[in-house]
Write a protein that holds these residues in place. Structure first.
Motif, mmCIF file in Angstrom:
data_model
loop_
_atom_site.group_PDB
_atom_site.id
_atom_site.type_symbol
_atom_site.label_atom_id
_atom_site.label_comp_id
_atom_site.label_asym_id
_atom_site.label_seq_id
_atom_site.Cartn_x
_atom_site.Cartn_y
_atom_site.Cartn_z
ATOM 1 N N MET A 226 0.851 -1.191 0.000
ATOM 2 C CA MET A 226 0.000 0.000 0.000
ATOM 3 C C MET A 226 0.884 1.237 0.000
ATOM 4 S SD MET A 226 -1.322 0.418 3.953
ATOM 5 C CE MET A 226 -0.152 0.759 5.274
ATOM 6 N N ASN A 227 0.319 2.373 -0.372
ATOM 7 C CA ASN A 227 1.044 3.635 -0.352
ATOM 8 C C ASN A 227 0.873 4.326 1.002
ATOM 9 O OD1 ASN A 227 2.097 3.551 -2.972
ATOM 10 N ND2 ASN A 227 0.157 4.297 -3.830
ATOM 11 N N GLU B 38 5.427 6.368 -0.470
ATOM 12 C CA GLU B 38 6.126 5.150 -0.847
ATOM 13 C C GLU B 38 5.264 3.930 -0.557
ATOM 14 O OE1 GLU B 38 10.723 6.623 -0.005
ATOM 15 O OE2 GLU B 38 9.803 5.117 1.302
ATOM 16 N N GLU B 39 5.637 2.829 -1.155
ATOM 17 C CA GLU B 39 4.941 1.574 -0.896
ATOM 18 C C GLU B 39 5.505 0.945 0.374
ATOM 19 O OE1 GLU B 39 3.954 -2.696 -3.090
ATOM 20 O OE2 GLU B 39 4.532 -0.940 -4.281
ATOM 21 N N GLU C 265 1.313 -3.740 4.118
ATOM 22 C CA GLU C 265 -0.015 -3.521 4.661
ATOM 23 C C GLU C 265 -0.077 -4.026 6.105
ATOM 24 O OE1 GLU C 265 -3.272 -4.984 2.403
ATOM 25 O OE2 GLU C 265 -2.738 -3.863 0.583
ATOM 26 N N GLU D 173 -3.124 3.899 3.059
ATOM 27 C CA GLU D 173 -4.364 3.349 2.555
ATOM 28 C C GLU D 173 -5.111 2.534 3.606
ATOM 29 O OE1 GLU D 173 -3.640 1.291 -1.117
ATOM 30 O OE2 GLU D 173 -2.449 2.941 -1.925
#
Length: 385
Positions: free
Chosen positions: A1-2, A15-16, A19, A129
């Motif tokens: 997720m970002n 950034e990623e 999760e 997110e």
């Protein structure tokens, strides 16, 4: 997720990251619908704390429950919730007494936990997110289904309760005269809370015209621009003496108008004691001061060695001489957020007027820079993943 990740002083990036997952039977995971940039985030953003690169920011979060742990009993998938910035267990002595900002179980060795904040525990922030909410039955406040009042409800995570907390610490009552130092989001919410509580006179002190205009329009507050003269004398000239109550919604990075520098918010203009000392001068003998503005035990960018250790030159002799009382500390959000939610639902309060921007998560770096620069018209930024 970002997610919004701290990279170093004056730099964040989207950034990623991994999760979140259910880690305890009383956890829930939420899909973030709104998360806010807070003035407290700027202390880390500016490198004025011991925050290390890699922190996912964001302690003002709301969203929809996506998954629940096996022990969760009051929430279900699809519920709309807002999370207090405080992470609290609900059963330690402080939590049972209502001091959820000082929970002794969620952050060993420290009283208090929070999402995405240095020294406040291992809880990732919600400028992302998704978010894990621990002790969810206790921490997550249910909201009406749908998307009504989205902006207003997002402010229940921090700034509306924190502004209210400032007036509680100062014991603001109907008919009081109140001075609020700072017209950022918390200061505006403190002035708004004083209005809701029936304060007779409200003064709000800042240097940014657009913020002062909001205080005048929505809080019926008299604006005081400290760049135009001593704010204490301005208030006393208008009021005829000291006010009953005062709120410090600024904290340790306060600007001293007596100091010269290359820009309005150059650290060379800072004086971490100036607001508290001005409040002592502004409030009448036996009056009360509420101090929700953030102060820290160490400040790497402090203007002097004493302030770097969290020690500031308060005029305690004058405070004592005037017999004033004061209250300090971060907000215990759960003490107020349910009642404030219901005021919003019933149309008796709507703090959403303080929101200036709602943008996508990808615009976070630009909005951090604008907010940090106190650009005109940038008061409260909401991020929508």
């Amino acid at each position: 997720m970002n997610a919004v990740v701290y990279k170093g002083p004056h730099e964040v990036a989207v950034e990623e990251v991994a999760e979140p997952e259910i880690r305890h039977p009383n956890d829930v995971l939420i899909d973030i619908t709104t998360t806010c940039i807070c003035g407290s985030d700027l202390h880390m953003y500016e490198g004025r704390t011991s925050a290390e690169p890699g922190i996912v920011f964001g302690h003002e979060n709301m969203g929809i429950v996506e998954e629940t742990g096996d022990a969760v009993s009051s929430l279900k998938v699809g519920d709309r919730v807002v999370a207090p910035f405080n992470v609290a267990c609900g059963h330690c002595e402080n939590c049972e007494s209502g001091y959820t900002g000082f929970c002794t179980n969620v952050n060993p060795g420290f009283a208090g936990g929070a999402y995405g904040y240095v020294a406040m525990g291992p809880y990732k922030g919600g400028q992302a997110e998704k978010l894990r909410i621990p002790y969810a039955d206790f921490n997550a406040l249910k909201l009406p289904d749908g998307d009504a009042h989205e902006d207003a409800f997002s402010l229940l995570a921090d700034i509306f309760p924190t502004g209210w907390h400032g007036t509680e610490l100062a014991n603001v009552e109907p008919g009081d005269s109140v001075a609020v130092y700072g017209a950022g989001p918390v200061g505006l919410m403190a002035a708004y809370s004083a209005k809701i509580k029936g304060a007779a006179e409200i003064y709000i002190v800042d240097r940014v015209p657009s913020r002062l205009e909001l205080g005048e329009e929505y809080c019926d507050a008299t604006p005081i621009n400290f760049e135009e003269g001593d704010p204490v004398e301005q208030i006393k000239d208008l009021h005829g003496g000291g006010v009953d109550k005062g709120v410090d919604a600024v904290g340790y990075q306060a600007v001293d108008p007596e100091k010269e520098a290359d820009s309005a918010y150059d650290p060379a203009r800072e004086n971490p004691a100036v607001v508290i000392n001005n409040l002592i001068r502004t409030v009448r003998p036996t009056g009360e001061l509420g101090i929700p503005g953030l102060y820290v035990p160490e400040d790497p960018g402090a203007p002097d060695d004493m302030a770097a250790q969290g020690r500031i030159g308060i005029d305690f002799g004058l405070l004592f001489e005037k017999g004033q009382a004061l209250g300090t500390g971060q907000c215990n959000v759960k003490s107020y957020n349910r009642e404030l939610r219901d005021l919003i639902i019933e149309g008796r309060a709507d703090p959403s007027w303080v929101v200036s921007h709602r943008v996508g998560l990808d615009e976070a770096p630009e909005m951090y820079e604008a907010f940090d620069n106190r650009e005109e018209g940038v008061t409260k930024v909401l991020l929508e993943p």
